[in-house]
Design a protein around this motif. Structure first.
Motif, short mmCIF file in Angstrom:
data_model
loop_
_atom_site.label_atom_id
_atom_site.label_comp_id
_atom_site.label_asym_id
_atom_site.label_seq_id
_atom_site.Cartn_x
_atom_site.Cartn_y
_atom_site.Cartn_z
N SER A 65 7.76 -5.19 -5.03
CA SER A 65 6.50 -5.23 -4.57
C SER A 65 5.99 -4.44 -3.50
O SER A 65 5.33 -3.56 -3.18
CB SER A 65 5.72 -6.54 -4.73
N ARG A 66 7.09 -4.95 -2.29
CA ARG A 66 7.02 -4.04 -1.28
C ARG A 66 7.33 -2.30 -1.41
O ARG A 66 6.60 -1.73 -0.52
CB ARG A 66 8.02 -4.64 -0.18
N GLU A 67 8.38 -2.17 -2.33
CA GLU A 67 8.42 -0.74 -2.24
C GLU A 67 7.42 -0.20 -3.17
O GLU A 67 6.94 1.18 -2.66
CB GLU A 67 9.87 -0.66 -3.13
N VAL A 68 6.53 -0.75 -4.13
CA VAL A 68 5.53 -0.10 -4.84
C VAL A 68 4.44 -0.11 -3.72
O VAL A 68 3.71 1.34 -3.78
CB VAL A 68 4.88 -1.19 -5.62
N LEU A 69 4.10 -0.96 -2.80
CA LEU A 69 3.22 -0.59 -1.66
C LEU A 69 3.71 0.55 -1.02
O LEU A 69 3.02 1.53 -0.54
CB LEU A 69 3.18 -1.81 -0.81
N SER A 70 4.90 0.60 -0.62
CA SER A 70 5.61 1.78 0.32
C SER A 70 5.28 3.23 -0.48
O SER A 70 4.75 4.16 0.24
CB SER A 70 6.94 1.70 0.52
N MET A 71 5.69 3.18 -1.67
CA MET A 71 5.38 4.38 -2.55
C MET A 71 3.91 4.78 -2.82
O MET A 71 3.67 5.92 -2.77
CB MET A 71 6.31 4.29 -3.75
N THR A 72 3.26 3.71 -2.87
CA THR A 72 1.68 4.16 -3.06
C THR A 72 1.10 4.73 -2.06
O THR A 72 0.48 5.71 -1.99
CB THR A 72 1.10 2.81 -3.40
N MET A 73 1.41 4.01 -0.70
CA MET A 73 0.92 4.70 0.74
C MET A 73 1.71 6.02 0.88
O MET A 73 0.72 7.00 1.26
CB MET A 73 1.48 3.86 1.80
N ALA A 74 3.07 6.40 0.36
CA ALA A 74 3.44 7.64 0.67
C ALA A 74 2.83 8.79 -0.16
O ALA A 74 2.61 9.63 0.36
CB ALA A 74 4.92 7.45 0.37
N THR A 75 2.60 8.32 -1.52
CA THR A 75 1.99 9.31 -2.55
C THR A 75 0.50 9.50 -2.10
O THR A 75 0.09 10.67 -1.92
CB THR A 75 2.11 9.15 -3.75
N ARG A 76 -0.13 8.61 -1.91
CA ARG A 76 -1.45 8.56 -1.43
C ARG A 76 -1.77 9.55 -0.26
O ARG A 76 -2.70 10.41 -0.02
CB ARG A 76 -2.14 7.33 -1.16
N ASN A 77 -0.89 9.48 1.00
CA ASN A 77 -1.07 10.03 2.16
C ASN A 77 -0.21 11.41 2.02
O ASN A 77 -0.23 12.06 3.16
CB ASN A 77 -0.73 9.20 3.44
N GLY A 78 0.46 11.71 0.97
CA GLY A 78 1.14 13.05 1.00
C GLY A 78 2.47 13.20 2.07
O GLY A 78 2.64 14.05 2.61
N CYS A 79 3.04 12.13 2.27
CA CYS A 79 4.33 11.84 2.99
C CYS A 79 5.53 12.38 2.45
O CYS A 79 5.91 11.09 1.59
CB CYS A 79 4.37 10.71 3.90
N HIS A 80 6.15 13.38 2.24
CA HIS A 80 7.33 13.87 1.47
C HIS A 80 8.40 13.20 1.83
O HIS A 80 9.43 12.76 1.05
CB HIS A 80 7.18 15.27 1.34
N VAL A 81 8.66 12.79 3.31
CA VAL A 81 9.79 12.12 3.66
C VAL A 81 9.89 10.67 3.14
O VAL A 81 10.74 10.23 2.78
CB VAL A 81 9.80 12.09 5.11
N CYS A 82 8.65 9.95 3.06
CA CYS A 82 8.40 8.78 2.57
C CYS A 82 8.75 8.58 1.20
O CYS A 82 9.50 7.80 0.62
CB CYS A 82 7.17 8.22 3.02
N VAL A 83 8.39 9.64 0.48
CA VAL A 83 8.54 9.63 -0.94
C VAL A 83 10.02 9.59 -1.37
O VAL A 83 10.39 9.01 -2.09
CB VAL A 83 7.64 10.63 -1.77
N ALA A 84 10.66 10.60 -0.63
CA ALA A 84 11.92 10.82 -0.74
C ALA A 84 12.79 9.40 -0.37
O ALA A 84 13.77 8.89 -1.00
CB ALA A 84 12.66 12.14 0.05
N MET A 85 12.39 8.75 0.68
CA MET A 85 13.12 7.66 1.03
C MET A 85 13.06 6.58 0.24
O MET A 85 13.90 5.80 -0.31
CB MET A 85 12.44 7.44 2.53
N HIS A 86 11.60 6.44 -0.18
CA HIS A 86 11.37 5.13 -0.90
C HIS A 86 12.00 5.56 -2.48
O HIS A 86 12.21 4.45 -3.24
CB HIS A 86 9.94 4.73 -1.01
N THR A 87 11.93 6.77 -2.94
CA THR A 87 12.79 6.99 -4.13
C THR A 87 14.10 6.54 -3.88
O THR A 87 14.54 5.90 -5.15
CB THR A 87 12.50 8.53 -4.48
#
Length: 181
Positions: A65-87
């Motif tokens: 659930s925490r990772e779903v939140l992190s990825m939801t924020m990463a994609t919503r805010n367009g943070c490619h670094v966060c998308v890669a990290m949480h992927t």
């Protein structure tokens, strides 16, 4: 311009107050990510994110659930670094590939419980936290609690800080994260 305004600090070139945090990150990761190196321009921002993230990781929300939140924020805010990290994190957790694909696309999740969480996060963002019963009900019907609802606010706060800072500094995806970009 961002590379000159927000340099890739080394542990030695960073402001003194950021050095211990950078050293800990480099030791844990095996390298110093540019995102942290650039965020170190403000030791308070780096330290604030690390403290908020540690608090978020200690919540009663389960790891997925925490990772779903992190990825939801990463994609919503367009943070490619966060998308890669949480992927990368989700991959290490053996997350369902369909879940990972949906998260990366910002699409509805195949897991009903996690989709209820994702929708609650988006509702909390859209209403600046003023969620009503229509948002709370499905979230809680899927096993989440009022405590979890407030923990979502903490996660949103931590990942707003991270995603905004990474975008402002134009932090690149580097090191072992590149394969998850």
């Amino acid at each position: 311009m961002s590379a000159t305004v927000f340099p890739d600090h080394t542990i030695e070139s960073a402001p003194a107050a950021a050095r211990p945090a950078l050293a800990a990150i480099a030791e844990k990761q095996g390298f110093l990510p540019s995102a942290a190196a650039r965020m170190a321009t403000s030791p308070e921002v780096l330290g604030g994110f690390l403290k908020m993230n540690a608090l978020f990781e200690a919540t009663t929300l389960d790891r997925l659930s925490r990772e779903v939140l992190s990825m939801t924020m990463a994609t919503r805010n367009g943070c490619h670094v966060c998308v890669a990290m949480h992927t990368g994190i989700l991959t290490s957790l053996d997350a369902d590939p369909a879940l990972l694909a949906a998260l990366r696309e910002g699409a509805p999740l195949p897991d009903e419980r996690l989709e209820a969480l994702r929708q609650f996060i988006l509702d909390a963002l859209a209403t600046s936290g003023a969620v009503g019963d229509d948002a709370l009900r499905p979230f809680m019907e899927h096993g989440y609690t009022s405590r979890n609802a407030l923990e979502v606010v903490l996660g949103i706060s931590a990942y707003t800080l991270s995603t905004f800072a990474n975008r402002m500094t134009d932090a690149p995806v580097d090191g072992p994260l590149a394969r998850f970009a």
